[in-house]
Design an enzyme around this catalytic site. Structure first.
Site, mmCIF file in Angstrom:
data_model
loop_
_atom_site.group_PDB
_atom_site.id
_atom_site.type_symbol
_atom_site.label_atom_id
_atom_site.label_comp_id
_atom_site.label_asym_id
_atom_site.label_seq_id
_atom_site.Cartn_x
_atom_site.Cartn_y
_atom_site.Cartn_z
ATOM 1 N N PHE A 114 29.454 59.030 -67.886
ATOM 2 C CA PHE A 114 30.915 59.089 -67.998
ATOM 3 C C PHE A 114 31.562 57.718 -68.004
ATOM 4 C CE2 PHE A 114 34.054 58.530 -64.531
ATOM 5 C CZ PHE A 114 33.256 57.922 -63.583
ATOM 6 N N LYS A 115 30.851 56.691 -67.551
ATOM 7 C CA LYS A 115 31.457 55.364 -67.550
ATOM 8 C C LYS A 115 31.753 54.885 -68.966
ATOM 9 C CE LYS A 115 30.215 54.009 -62.957
ATOM 10 N NZ LYS A 115 29.545 55.263 -62.562
ATOM 11 N N ASP A 116 31.127 55.512 -69.959
ATOM 12 C CA ASP A 116 31.427 55.169 -71.351
ATOM 13 C C ASP A 116 32.895 55.405 -71.699
ATOM 14 O OD1 ASP A 116 28.834 54.399 -72.143
ATOM 15 O OD2 ASP A 116 28.257 56.474 -72.565
ATOM 16 N N LEU A 119 34.557 52.323 -70.301
ATOM 17 C CA LEU A 119 34.024 51.050 -70.781
ATOM 18 C C LEU A 119 34.053 50.937 -72.308
ATOM 19 C CD1 LEU A 119 31.355 50.471 -68.053
ATOM 20 C CD2 LEU A 119 33.209 48.901 -68.649
#
Ligand SMILES: *Cc1c(COP(=O)(O)O)cnc(C)c1O
Length: 490
Positions: A114-116, A119
């Site tokens: 989920f950090k995509d 980021l």
């Protein structure tokens, strides 16, 4: 017009672009919109169209000094053609032990975590702010990673003009999948480097570099991409609106109905984005803060006592293994005000603990609920949900699922569990949860999960065992400074 202030001192005041560029306020506080009144909107405006339209509506509110045309352009750059699902964050209906729940899949980005979502956005926000503020230096991002953040940051900054990134990871301290995601990354401005030491050594080393290299080197200044940057938090607000819009579209709720969200939590960024969505006006019931065996937030949300002096557990949901949840400070600002926040953060630093007042706790509890589940409860959730509904969750999502089954939900019309990683990022633990033998390698485990479940492997992960390794550096922590200076000069 929104002013961003430090959570510890409203005298420190900047516009959004500068807040993104600075990352953190000069007094150690985090930047927040000064007043929640400034972000209140009619949520109907932000649930129209697709994910990118919703992102444009949300970004316009928070990043107002960029200008609407610019934020529209940045949203397109951040999300067009980067995610494997057309909805960007699709919603799946999954049967729970009583009734249905919905799983919001946040992991269809380039690195399957989920950090995509954040980021993919931050580098573009940073790059635009650099121009807007007449900042002529190039920016080199330094990050220490225990696994997931590194590859998402590399994917996000890859080939973004005016930026570069160096990721330090502990040698032998990340999974093979995580390592290969970093060391096979192709961007011309990205580097991954192993350090001899553990994650703490890497993180301490990076913090030291910021102190030791305070001024630009060869026209390159250092910056960080960590999760306290407001440019990482705001993009995450969007998927709460997206979840609501998809529930409406599926006929699962009526307009105006409240929805509960269960959020697998580490640094409190994901769930804080949910708080902002609520404060913007989205009909949210409860925000359930799901923790693993590292239950510092569960205790805090139940008692008002934050105590980081406790054993640190390594779990099968490593991205939630955290004792100090930085973004909680943002909630404290709104509930307790800057004076109390400053005092609590000082107590945390000096004594390792603090307690909020009982009225502050009541206000927090009116929205948040803290629940925790351990590895075995998470594993049981993976197995039971797969057996019941043929739906496969990763080890972080399954903690949230287990917490949902334990939590006392409000009378909300629907329950949404946030899913933060592809099960293939944690193939070994998923395989064990399903009651299968490990194969001895990440590649084998991934294949085995595929055979058993038939769930497709995300494209970004499928090829990594064949891709050439392009970053093979291994250095001592003592050599990090020389390494960074050399990279800045290239
Ligand atoms: C980072 C991360 C989390 C925790 O999110 P926070 O915003 O830090 O609370 C949960 N799951 C996964 C897979 C993550 O990478």
């Amino acid at each position: 017009m929104i002013d961003y202030v430090s959570t510890r001192d409203t005298g420190i005041r900047v516009r959004s672009g500068k807040a993104v560029l600075d990352g953190q306020a000069s007094d150690g506080g985090l930047y927040v919109p000064q007043s929640l009144d400034d972000i209140r909107t009619d949520y109907h405006d932000a649930i129209k169209g697709g994910f990118r339209d919703m992102a444009k509506a949300v970004w316009k509110v928070f990043f107002d000094d960029y200008g609407a045309d610019k934020t529209d352009e940045l949203v397109e750059k951040s999300y067009r053609d980067k995610f494997a699902a057309p909805e960007i964050t699709p919603l799946a209906k999954v049967r729970a032990s009583s009734g249905d729940a919905y799983v919001l899949e946040l992991y269809h980005g380039p690195t399957s975590a989920f950090k995509d979502v954040a980021l993919s956005a931050l580098p573009n926000l940073l790059s635009a702010s650099r121009e807007m503020n007449g900042f002529t230096d190039d920016i080199m991002i330094l990050t220490a990673t225990s696994g997931d953040t590194g590859s998402a940051a590399i994917a996000g900054f890859s080939d973004v003009p005016g930026t570069g990134i160096i990721v330090f990871y502990p040698y032998g301290g990340v999974s093979d999948t995580q390592r290969l995601q970093m060391v096979t990354a192709a961007g011309s401005n990205v580097t991954a480097c192993a350090i001899r030491g553990n994650f703490d050594d890497a993180q301490t080393g990076v913090k030291k570099l910021f102190r030791e290299i305070p001024h630009p080197v060869s026209g390159v200044s250092l910056s960080s991409a960590n999760s306290i940057n407001i440019g990482r938090l705001v993009p995450q607000i969007v998927y709460y609106f997206s979840a609501y819009a998809q529930l409406l579209e599926k006929g699962a709720i009526k307009d105006g109905d409240k929805v509960d969200f269960i959020v697998p939590t580490g640094n409190f960024g994901d769930i804080m984005a949910g708080y902002f969505a609520l404060m913007m006006g989205l009909p949210v019931g409860k925000l359930v803060c799901a923790s693993n065996k590292n239950d510092v937030l569960t205790e805090f949300l139940n008692t008002g006592h934050y105590n980081r002096k406790r054993e640190f557990w390594k779990t099968t949901s490593p991205s939630m293994d955290i004792l100090v949840s930085s973004n909680l400070e943002r909630l404290l600002y709104y509930v307790c005000g800057p004076e109390h926040t400053l005092s609590y953060m000082k107590q945390l630093e000096e004594c390792g603990e603090y307690s909020v007042t009982s009225s502050e706790l009541d206000e927090i509890k009116s929205i948040f609920e803290g629940v925790c589940a351990d590895d075995s409860e998470g594993a049981a959730a993976i197995k039971s949900v797969f057996e019941r509904d043929h739906y496969l969750m990763d080890t972080h999502t399954s903690i949230a699922w287990a917490c949902m089954e334990k939590a006392g939900l409000s009378d909300a019309a629907a329950t949404v569990v946030l899913s933060t990683a592809s099960p293939y990022k944690f193939s070994a633990a998923v395989l064990e949860a399903l009651g299968e033998e490990l194969t001895g390698s990440d590649e084998g485990n991934m294949k085995r999960v595929r055979e058993i479940t038939g769930v497709p492997v995300p494209a970004g992960l499928a090829g990594i065992f064949e891709k050439p390794v392009v970053h093979d550096g291994v250095i001592d922590t003592a050599d990090m400074k020389a390494y960074v200076i050399e990279k800045c000069s290239e």
